[in-house]
Design a protein around this motif. Structure first.
Motif, PDB file in Angstrom:
ATOM      1  N   GLY A 194       0.737   2.031   9.059  1.00  0.00           N
ATOM      2  CA  GLY A 194       0.651   0.888   8.644  1.00  0.00           C
ATOM      3  C   GLY A 194      -0.397   2.039   7.317  1.00  0.00           C
ATOM      4  O   GLY A 194      -0.810   2.860   8.214  1.00  0.00           O
ATOM      5  N   HIS A 195      -0.400   2.172   6.140  1.00  0.00           N
ATOM      6  CA  HIS A 195      -1.148   2.869   5.216  1.00  0.00           C
ATOM      7  C   HIS A 195      -2.336   1.977   4.715  1.00  0.00           C
ATOM      8  O   HIS A 195      -1.720   1.051   4.502  1.00  0.00           O
ATOM      9  CB  HIS A 195      -0.005   3.673   4.820  1.00  0.00           C
ATOM     10  CG  HIS A 195       0.339   2.803   3.292  1.00  0.00           C
ATOM     11  ND1 HIS A 195      -0.367   2.960   1.737  1.00  0.00           N
ATOM     12  CD2 HIS A 195       1.572   2.540   3.054  1.00  0.00           C
ATOM     13  CE1 HIS A 195       0.272   2.322   0.982  1.00  0.00           C
ATOM     14  NE2 HIS A 195       1.083   1.955   1.517  1.00  0.00           N
ATOM     15  N   TYR A 196      -3.425   2.704   4.758  1.00  0.00           N
ATOM     16  CA  TYR A 196      -4.772   1.505   4.605  1.00  0.00           C
ATOM     17  C   TYR A 196      -5.104   2.590   3.427  1.00  0.00           C
ATOM     18  O   TYR A 196      -6.146   1.393   2.821  1.00  0.00           O
ATOM     19  CB  TYR A 196      -6.057   1.676   5.736  1.00  0.00           C
ATOM     20  CG  TYR A 196      -6.539   2.896   5.921  1.00  0.00           C
ATOM     21  CD1 TYR A 196      -6.009   4.227   6.972  1.00  0.00           C
ATOM     22  CD2 TYR A 196      -7.541   3.576   5.305  1.00  0.00           C
ATOM     23  CE1 TYR A 196      -6.804   5.120   6.557  1.00  0.00           C
ATOM     24  CE2 TYR A 196      -8.248   4.485   5.593  1.00  0.00           C
ATOM     25  CZ  TYR A 196      -7.940   5.777   6.091  1.00  0.00           C
ATOM     26  OH  TYR A 196      -8.845   6.669   6.346  1.00  0.00           O
ATOM     27  N   ASN A 231       4.954  -0.098   8.880  1.00  0.00           N
ATOM     28  CA  ASN A 231       5.120  -1.198   8.338  1.00  0.00           C
ATOM     29  C   ASN A 231       4.228  -1.437   6.726  1.00  0.00           C
ATOM     30  O   ASN A 231       2.954  -0.984   6.966  1.00  0.00           O
ATOM     31  CB  ASN A 231       3.895  -2.289   9.092  1.00  0.00           C
ATOM     32  CG  ASN A 231       4.874  -2.627  10.231  1.00  0.00           C
ATOM     33  OD1 ASN A 231       5.904  -3.881  10.309  1.00  0.00           O
ATOM     34  ND2 ASN A 231       5.041  -1.808  11.080  1.00  0.00           N
ATOM     35  N   ASP A 232       5.069  -1.141   5.517  1.00  0.00           N
ATOM     36  CA  ASP A 232       5.073  -1.288   4.095  1.00  0.00           C
ATOM     37  C   ASP A 232       5.119  -2.017   3.484  1.00  0.00           C
ATOM     38  O   ASP A 232       6.245  -2.669   2.919  1.00  0.00           O
ATOM     39  CB  ASP A 232       5.441   0.372   3.285  1.00  0.00           C
ATOM     40  CG  ASP A 232       4.541   0.502   2.817  1.00  0.00           C
ATOM     41  OD1 ASP A 232       3.523  -0.240   2.052  1.00  0.00           O
ATOM     42  OD2 ASP A 232       4.819   1.814   2.336  1.00  0.00           O
ATOM     43  N   ILE A 233       4.166  -2.763   2.813  1.00  0.00           N
ATOM     44  CA  ILE A 233       4.326  -4.030   1.861  1.00  0.00           C
ATOM     45  C   ILE A 233       5.027  -5.027   2.540  1.00  0.00           C
ATOM     46  O   ILE A 233       6.056  -5.599   2.667  1.00  0.00           O
ATOM     47  CB  ILE A 233       5.756  -3.957   0.885  1.00  0.00           C
ATOM     48  CG1 ILE A 233       5.090  -2.493  -0.297  1.00  0.00           C
ATOM     49  CG2 ILE A 233       5.074  -4.855  -0.033  1.00  0.00           C
ATOM     50  CD1 ILE A 233       5.388  -2.059  -1.605  1.00  0.00           C
ATOM     51  N   ASN A 268      -1.525  -6.462  -0.484  1.00  0.00           N
ATOM     52  CA  ASN A 268       0.100  -5.790   0.661  1.00  0.00           C
ATOM     53  C   ASN A 268       0.727  -4.915   0.864  1.00  0.00           C
ATOM     54  O   ASN A 268       0.678  -4.752   1.393  1.00  0.00           O
ATOM     55  CB  ASN A 268       0.701  -7.062  -0.295  1.00  0.00           C
ATOM     56  CG  ASN A 268       2.672  -7.313   0.522  1.00  0.00           C
ATOM     57  OD1 ASN A 268       2.599  -7.188   1.153  1.00  0.00           O
ATOM     58  ND2 ASN A 268       3.531  -8.268  -0.727  1.00  0.00           N
ATOM     59  N   ASP A 269       0.041  -3.906  -0.366  1.00  0.00           N
ATOM     60  CA  ASP A 269       0.529  -2.432  -0.247  1.00  0.00           C
ATOM     61  C   ASP A 269      -0.685  -2.005  -0.087  1.00  0.00           C
ATOM     62  O   ASP A 269      -1.496  -1.059  -0.660  1.00  0.00           O
ATOM     63  CB  ASP A 269       1.799  -1.909  -1.470  1.00  0.00           C
ATOM     64  CG  ASP A 269       1.680  -1.034  -1.758  1.00  0.00           C
ATOM     65  OD1 ASP A 269       1.392   0.016  -0.287  1.00  0.00           O
ATOM     66  OD2 ASP A 269       2.126  -0.744  -2.953  1.00  0.00           O
ATOM     67  N   ASP A 270      -1.387  -1.499   1.542  1.00  0.00           N
ATOM     68  CA  ASP A 270      -0.404  -1.993   2.406  1.00  0.00           C
ATOM     69  C   ASP A 270      -1.445  -2.617   3.653  1.00  0.00           C
ATOM     70  O   ASP A 270      -1.954  -2.274   4.636  1.00  0.00           O
ATOM     71  CB  ASP A 270       0.165  -0.792   2.674  1.00  0.00           C
ATOM     72  CG  ASP A 270       0.928  -1.064   3.923  1.00  0.00           C
ATOM     73  OD1 ASP A 270       1.376  -2.282   4.108  1.00  0.00           O
ATOM     74  OD2 ASP A 270       1.079  -0.044   5.342  1.00  0.00           O
TER      75      ASP A 270
HETATM   76 ZN    ZN Z   1       2.647   0.993   0.227  1.00  0.00          ZN
END
Ligand code: ZN
Length: 449
Positions: free
Chosen positions: A132-134, A212-214, A152-154
């Motif tokens: 996931g991107h923090y 896993n993004d949004i 949500n993002d992300d």
């Molecule tokens: Zn994103």
């Protein structure tokens, strides 16, 4: 399943398959892990990540309460906590590098991937990455000062990865699982690209990557008919396809059978076995229109990867300065995240990862023999050196079918001839099966003489 039973009725050979499949159907330990995934923990992680005000990649790195540095250190401390609880079962690290100036990076900037690696017991080289991107952004990707809650993002994807690390680090798996959180996604997929590049340089055997993004399941879309499903995007034609491979594909098809698409089918097949009220909706495309994600740098370097994203996106709660305008609230804040939805997405990831990491490696060098014209189909592959392999399954489907429809266990062999089934009329594939009935993803064969 029905079709397998039918085939079994015709052939005594596949009786063991049926038994193995039944056994694989429900792994009690996996079911237990699924139940352990906690929406509450996910909510707490999302709120904590939002509390840092902004996680823009260009924001402060040494302020303990605000900016991406605070987020980085907090994620690291969470991984360390799980690592203490499991008696040091993981390697927890900060992978830092200096990103030179780029389109959305005005000055050279240090970026840090935060990674926890759970080493496999019997096949540690084989690796699966869940990410996931923090980092986050407001309206401008280079505004390091504005509030960018990115719930949500992300934060959602990051929180899912953290929860997976917590649950899965209590168990052992044959293959290695990397729990990864990366910055720089909004700056051009930079953290993921760095990881993928070093993985390529080191010739790491990454057999699957999930971004896993949004995955927050925005609360404004709660009445949507798609409420109980998540999208899994997979490319059809490999991003790194060679001219020769493209020629083959043009000639005999296969634009729907990349390794990433097989992985997406695998995620769906496994998830369906465990989750009754939450479904995988496969998207036969690499990503959404005009958007990209952290799976792409992996795909470009020849790794198998998919993107996991909620079905209904609400653009008033993505990449927006937090504000009210003409009575409309904009901003990616936690009240628009459905934590129970994110927990279900985490469960989909968990089921896929645990199934992959417990199953044998995919068969290698799978070929479909084209040296002579015949109405039989001859498949061959290399013997899998995984000690765990009990047998192989040949799968097939109609050329217009979106998913594999038929399978037959062919035993512990490295070649199989499907009599009176012309390779011109079906798509075939091969997968490996272990003694517990765990199956690898399907490998689509290439023409071979
Ligand atoms: Zn994103």
């Amino acid at each position: 399943m029905k079709k397998t039973i039918l085939l079994c009725a015709l052939s005594l050979l596949c009786v063991p398959t049926f038994i193995a499949q039944r056994r694989a159907q429900t792994d009690p330990e996996l079911q237990k892990m699924v139940r352990e995934v906690s929406a509450r923990n996910i909510e707490a992680s999302i709120r904590k990540l939002v509390s840092f005000g902004t996680r823009n990649t260009l924001s402060e790195q040494d302020n303990p309460t605000r900016g991406i540095g605070a987020a980085r250190d907090w994620i690291f401390s969470e991984f360390e906590r799980f690592n203490r609880e499991c008696g040091g079962c993981m390697v927890v690290e900060k992978q830092s590098f200096t990103q030179p100036k780029a389109n959305r990076v005005p000055e050279p900037t240090v970026l840090t991937n935060v990674i926890a690696t759970l080493r496999g017991t019997t096949d540690p080289g084989r690796t699966y990455v869940v990410s996931g991107h923090y980092d986050s952004m407001c309206t401008s990707p280079t505004d390091a000062k504005c509030d960018a809650p990115g719930a949500n993002d992300d934060a959602s994807g990051t929180a899912a990865v953290i929860e997976l690390a917590r649950v899965m680090s209590k168990r052992k798996f044959d293959a290695t699982i990397v729990f990864m959180t990366v910055p720089g996604e909004e700056q051009g997929l930079l953290g993921a690209a760095h990881y993928a590049e070093q993985a390529k340089q080191k010739a790491m055997d990454i057999e699957g990557m999930f971004t896993n993004d949004i995955v927050g399941g925005v609360t404004t879309k709660k009445n949507s008919p798609h409420r109980n499903r998540v999208r899994v995007f997979s490319e059809g034609v490999p991003s790194n396809e060679t001219e020769q491979q493209a020629n083959t594909r043009r000639s005999v098809g296969g634009e729907n059978d990349s390794a990433s698409r097989q992985l997406a089918r695998y995620v769906k097949e496994q998830s369906d076995k465990y989750l009754k009220d939450f479904k995988v909706w496969m998207m036969y495309r690499r990503d959404r229109y005009g958007r990209g994600g952290d799976h792409i740098p992996f795909l470009e370097r020849g790794f198998t990867a998919v993107r996991i994203t909620e079905v209904d996106e609400d653009y008033t709660h993505q990449h927006q300065n937090v504000r009210t305008e003409n009575g409309v609230f904009y901003g990616d804040t936690p009240e628009f995240v459905d934590f129970a939805y994110t927990a279900n997405v985490a469960r989909v990831n968990l089921i896929a990862l645990a199934s992959l990491a417990n199953a044998p490696a995919k068969p290698r060098n799978v070929g479909i023999v084209t040296s002579r014209l015949t109405n039989d189909t001859e498949l061959k592959w290399d013997a899998n050196d995984d000690a765990d392999v009990a047998s192989y399954e040949v799968v097939w489907r109609d050329t217009t079918a979106p998913e594999w429809t038929n399978s037959m266990n062919v035993g512990n062999v490295t070649t199989y001839i499907a009599k009176d089934m012309s390779k011109d009329n079906y798509f075939f594939g091969v997968r490996a099966v272990d003694s517990n009935g765990n199956k690898s993803p399907v490998v689509y064969p290439r023409p071979m003489r």
